[in-house]
Design a protein around this motif. Structure first.
Motif, PDB file in Angstrom:
ATOM      1  N   MET A  29       2.956  -5.962  -3.538  1.00  0.00           N
ATOM      2  CA  MET A  29       2.900  -4.954  -2.369  1.00  0.00           C
ATOM      3  C   MET A  29       1.396  -5.501  -1.244  1.00  0.00           C
ATOM      4  O   MET A  29       2.049  -4.963   0.148  1.00  0.00           O
ATOM      5  N   VAL A  30       0.576  -5.441  -2.605  1.00  0.00           N
ATOM      6  CA  VAL A  30      -0.901  -5.812  -1.341  1.00  0.00           C
ATOM      7  C   VAL A  30      -0.489  -7.628  -0.561  1.00  0.00           C
ATOM      8  O   VAL A  30      -0.735  -7.421   0.325  1.00  0.00           O
ATOM      9  N   ASN A  31       0.647  -7.814  -1.591  1.00  0.00           N
ATOM     10  CA  ASN A  31       0.583  -9.366  -0.807  1.00  0.00           C
ATOM     11  C   ASN A  31       1.395  -9.060   0.229  1.00  0.00           C
ATOM     12  O   ASN A  31       1.608 -10.210   2.044  1.00  0.00           O
ATOM     13  N   GLN A  32       2.852  -8.509   0.235  1.00  0.00           N
ATOM     14  CA  GLN A  32       3.148  -8.175   1.351  1.00  0.00           C
ATOM     15  C   GLN A  32       2.675  -7.896   2.754  1.00  0.00           C
ATOM     16  O   GLN A  32       2.681  -8.001   3.526  1.00  0.00           O
ATOM     17  N   PHE A  36       2.758  -0.767  11.987  1.00  0.00           N
ATOM     18  CA  PHE A  36       2.761  -0.077  11.938  1.00  0.00           C
ATOM     19  C   PHE A  36       1.793   1.095  12.321  1.00  0.00           C
ATOM     20  O   PHE A  36       1.211   0.478  13.558  1.00  0.00           O
ATOM     21  N   SER A  37       2.178   2.324  12.595  1.00  0.00           N
ATOM     22  CA  SER A  37       0.909   3.255  13.573  1.00  0.00           C
ATOM     23  C   SER A  37      -0.528   3.080  12.272  1.00  0.00           C
ATOM     24  O   SER A  37      -0.238   3.270  11.832  1.00  0.00           O
ATOM     25  N   ARG A  38      -1.522   3.765  13.406  1.00  0.00           N
ATOM     26  CA  ARG A  38      -2.484   3.823  12.890  1.00  0.00           C
ATOM     27  C   ARG A  38      -2.420   5.094  11.601  1.00  0.00           C
ATOM     28  O   ARG A  38      -2.940   4.813  10.574  1.00  0.00           O
ATOM     29  N   THR A  39      -1.690   6.052  11.187  1.00  0.00           N
ATOM     30  CA  THR A  39      -1.574   6.749  10.411  1.00  0.00           C
ATOM     31  C   THR A  39      -1.368   6.271   9.263  1.00  0.00           C
ATOM     32  O   THR A  39      -1.631   6.144   8.045  1.00  0.00           O
ATOM     33  N   VAL A  40       0.529   6.221   9.443  1.00  0.00           N
ATOM     34  CA  VAL A  40       0.875   4.963   8.306  1.00  0.00           C
ATOM     35  C   VAL A  40       0.443   3.692   7.784  1.00  0.00           C
ATOM     36  O   VAL A  40       0.180   3.528   7.000  1.00  0.00           O
ATOM     37  N   ARG A  41      -0.724   3.034   8.729  1.00  0.00           N
ATOM     38  CA  ARG A  41      -1.192   1.905   8.044  1.00  0.00           C
ATOM     39  C   ARG A  41      -2.116   2.539   7.298  1.00  0.00           C
ATOM     40  O   ARG A  41      -2.376   1.645   6.151  1.00  0.00           O
ATOM     41  N   LYS A 101      -1.274   4.152   3.980  1.00  0.00           N
ATOM     42  CA  LYS A 101      -1.085   1.952   2.822  1.00  0.00           C
ATOM     43  C   LYS A 101      -2.523   2.070   2.100  1.00  0.00           C
ATOM     44  O   LYS A 101      -2.602   1.665   1.542  1.00  0.00           O
ATOM     45  N   LEU A 102      -3.557   1.750   3.288  1.00  0.00           N
ATOM     46  CA  LEU A 102      -4.710   1.441   3.046  1.00  0.00           C
ATOM     47  C   LEU A 102      -4.925   2.281   1.643  1.00  0.00           C
ATOM     48  O   LEU A 102      -5.666   2.371   0.783  1.00  0.00           O
ATOM     49  N   ILE A 130      -9.387   6.268   6.477  1.00  0.00           N
ATOM     50  CA  ILE A 130      -9.122   6.795   5.015  1.00  0.00           C
ATOM     51  C   ILE A 130      -9.413   8.589   5.213  1.00  0.00           C
ATOM     52  O   ILE A 130      -8.870   9.344   4.796  1.00  0.00           O
ATOM     53  N   ALA A 131     -11.125   8.793   5.637  1.00  0.00           N
ATOM     54  CA  ALA A 131     -11.577   9.810   5.291  1.00  0.00           C
ATOM     55  C   ALA A 131     -11.036  10.846   6.479  1.00  0.00           C
ATOM     56  O   ALA A 131     -10.570  11.809   5.989  1.00  0.00           O
ATOM     57  N   ASN A 132     -10.542  10.446   7.355  1.00  0.00           N
ATOM     58  CA  ASN A 132      -9.980  11.089   8.636  1.00  0.00           C
ATOM     59  C   ASN A 132      -8.793  11.369   8.102  1.00  0.00           C
ATOM     60  O   ASN A 132      -8.139  12.506   8.737  1.00  0.00           O
TER      61      ASN A 132
END
Length: 281
Positions: free
Chosen positions: A1-4, A18-23, A26-27, A73-75
């Motif tokens: 998943m990390v490499n992807q 990816f949209s900001r929230t989806v990205r 995942k992060l 991530i905090a948001n």
């Protein structure tokens, strides 16, 4: 998943697919599960050294700083994917989001519900109202803390004063005890009783003077505000009564009434002063 994820970032540039929230979601998953450690030992595309598998390396490979990613991530955790996506579409920036994250949970929940409607003006207006309310509540709380601290300091000063007075009284009693030990029996009786009468008179003066005046102030306050202080006052009086009863029991004192003036006539001899005369003076 990390490499992807890395491959998508490197090819598309900062997760354009990816949209900001989806990205960010995942992060957050990568960070919470420490999946970035899988990079350890792989070749760094930006240098000859190998990767060690840190969160900072992972963020740098995405072309972003740790602070930026952690802020996203905090948001996300504060507002959720749906509300954050709506806020992003409305053009609400990091500064506002950082300020809104500091609001209490119930206030943030209200903003989240408002953001789902997509009305930026309504969200910003609600945020201003919530921030003002929160600021007032915080100021009120800080004032209460300051008042409590002031009361605590005042009580500390009062206790220190009482402790100093008690120490002084103890020293005076010790001096009187040493002096009495060298006196004749009848003189020792007079000296000892004079010392005790003085202490008793001070206690009586505090009760009949200071405590009575304090109760009068509370009575005036009760008339102005309707506050009933009588239960509190009764508790204080009862505590003093219990203390006197303990002293009576400890020293096995009779419950007879105080004798007449002739019983304390020895106090007026040789310039002595009776308790009644001292009170009248």
């Amino acid at each position: 998943m990390v490499n992807q994820l890395l491959g998508q970032a490197q090819m598309a540039g900062a997760f354009e697919y990816f949209s900001r929230t989806v990205r960010t979601s995942k992060l957050a998953h990568v960070k919470e599960n420490k999946l970035y450690r899988a990079l350890a030992g792989q070749k760094n595309p930006h240098g000859a050294e190998k990767l060690t598998g840190t969160w900072e390396e992972f963020c740098n490979l995405l072309g972003r700083s740790v602070d930026q990613v952690d802020r996203d991530i905090a948001n996300l955790r504060a507002f959720g994917e749906e509300a954050l996506e709506s806020m992003s579409r409305m053009g609400i920036g990091y500064r506002e989001l950082r300020q809104w994250r500091r609001l209490p949970n119930d206030a943030r929940s209200a903003l989240i519900e408002a953001a789902k409607d997509g009305d930026k003006e309504a969200v910003e207006y609600l945020a201003e109202e919530l921030i003002a309310t929160h600021a007032k509540e915080k100021a009120d709380l800080e004032k209460k803390v300051d008042d409590l601290q002031a009361d605590y300091d005042a009580q500390g000063d009062l206790l220190a004063k009482k402790r100093a007075e008690l120490d002084e009284t103890t020293q005076q009693l010790a001096k009187a005890r040493r002096r009495i030990e060298t006196m004749a029996a009848d003189e020792a009786v007079k000296e000892l009783r004079q010392e005790v009468i003085g202490i008793a008179f001070e206690a009586e003066a505090d009760i009949s003077g200071k405590l009575r005046e304090a109760f009068s102030v509370m009575a005036a306050h009760a008339e102005q505000t309707g506050t009933d202080h009588r239960s509190f006052q009764a508790g204080l009086v009862r505590q003093l009564e219990m203390l006197l009863l303990q002293i009576r029991e400890e020293f096995q004192l009779t419950e007879g009434e105080l004798g007449g003036a002739e019983e304390f006539g020895w106090l007026t001899q040789a310039g002595g002063t009776s308790l009644t005369e001292s009170a009248e003076g």
